[in-house]
Design a protein around this motif. Structure first.
Motif: not given
Length: 181
Positions: A135-158
């Motif tokens: 589930v995407s997280a909403t950036n409080r400053k920009t209002g944009r949704r994106s995958m949380p950083l820990p999940f992005r960092l682990l994507l290759g392993f996942h």
């Protein structure tokens, strides 16, 4: 089912009839890995094999000790049969005769399993699907949704781990069949 009846694990588009598809449609991260196995494999057999496979038992051990979410093989069977709605760190979000969608206890990820017959007669096989949603997280400053950083960092392993989990479930199915034969 036998080893000769195994295919390679494939990355495929998430089927629209998937219980995970709504997350994909909202723009959340989703993936879909499949493998075809010879013969008929029921959804129940697949769920049991997946959650009782050697590799997944390592994950269950970690969950037991790190987040106090223990689970057992009999509970995996109850999950597969639809008689319980929580297992280890997950709760059932959706279930149909041929698929299961689980939500983690923090509401951040989804795990999806589906078994679908392919071919008929002597060519009968079952396509086993395993997918994940983040589930995407909403950036409080920009209002944009994106995958949380820990999940992005682990994507290759996942992605490697997801394939290994699917292969481990198939090996469990083969082992159970050979013990019955």
């Amino acid at each position: 089912m036998h080893k000769a009846g195994l295919s390679q694990i494939m990355v495929r588009p998430l089927p629209e009839q998937s219980l995970l598809f709504d997350y994909h449609a909202k723009g959340d991260y989703t993936d879909c890995f499949t493998i075809d196995v010879a013969g008929d494999v029921s959804q129940q057999q697949f769920v049991i094999a997946f959650y009782t496979s050697r590799l997944f038992k390592v994950e269950r051990f970690v969950l037991k000790w790190l987040v106090a979410k223990p689970s057992t093989d009999p509970e995996a069977e109850k999950l597969a049969n639809g008689s319980i709605d929580s297992f280890a760190a997950w709760t059932v979000e959706g279930q149909e005769p041929n698929q299961l969608l689980l939500c983690d206890y923090q509401g951040r990820t989804r795990s999806w399993l589906m078994a679908k017959p392919v071919g008929k007669g002597a060519e009968a096989a079952t396509r086993l699907f395993f997918g994940t949603g983040v589930v995407s997280a909403t950036n409080r400053k920009t209002g944009r949704r994106s995958m949380p950083l820990p999940f992005r960092l682990l994507l290759g392993f996942h992605r490697r781990y997801a394939k290994a989990l699917l292969r481990s479930a198939v090996m469990r199915l083969i082992a159970r069949e050979s013990s019955v034969s």
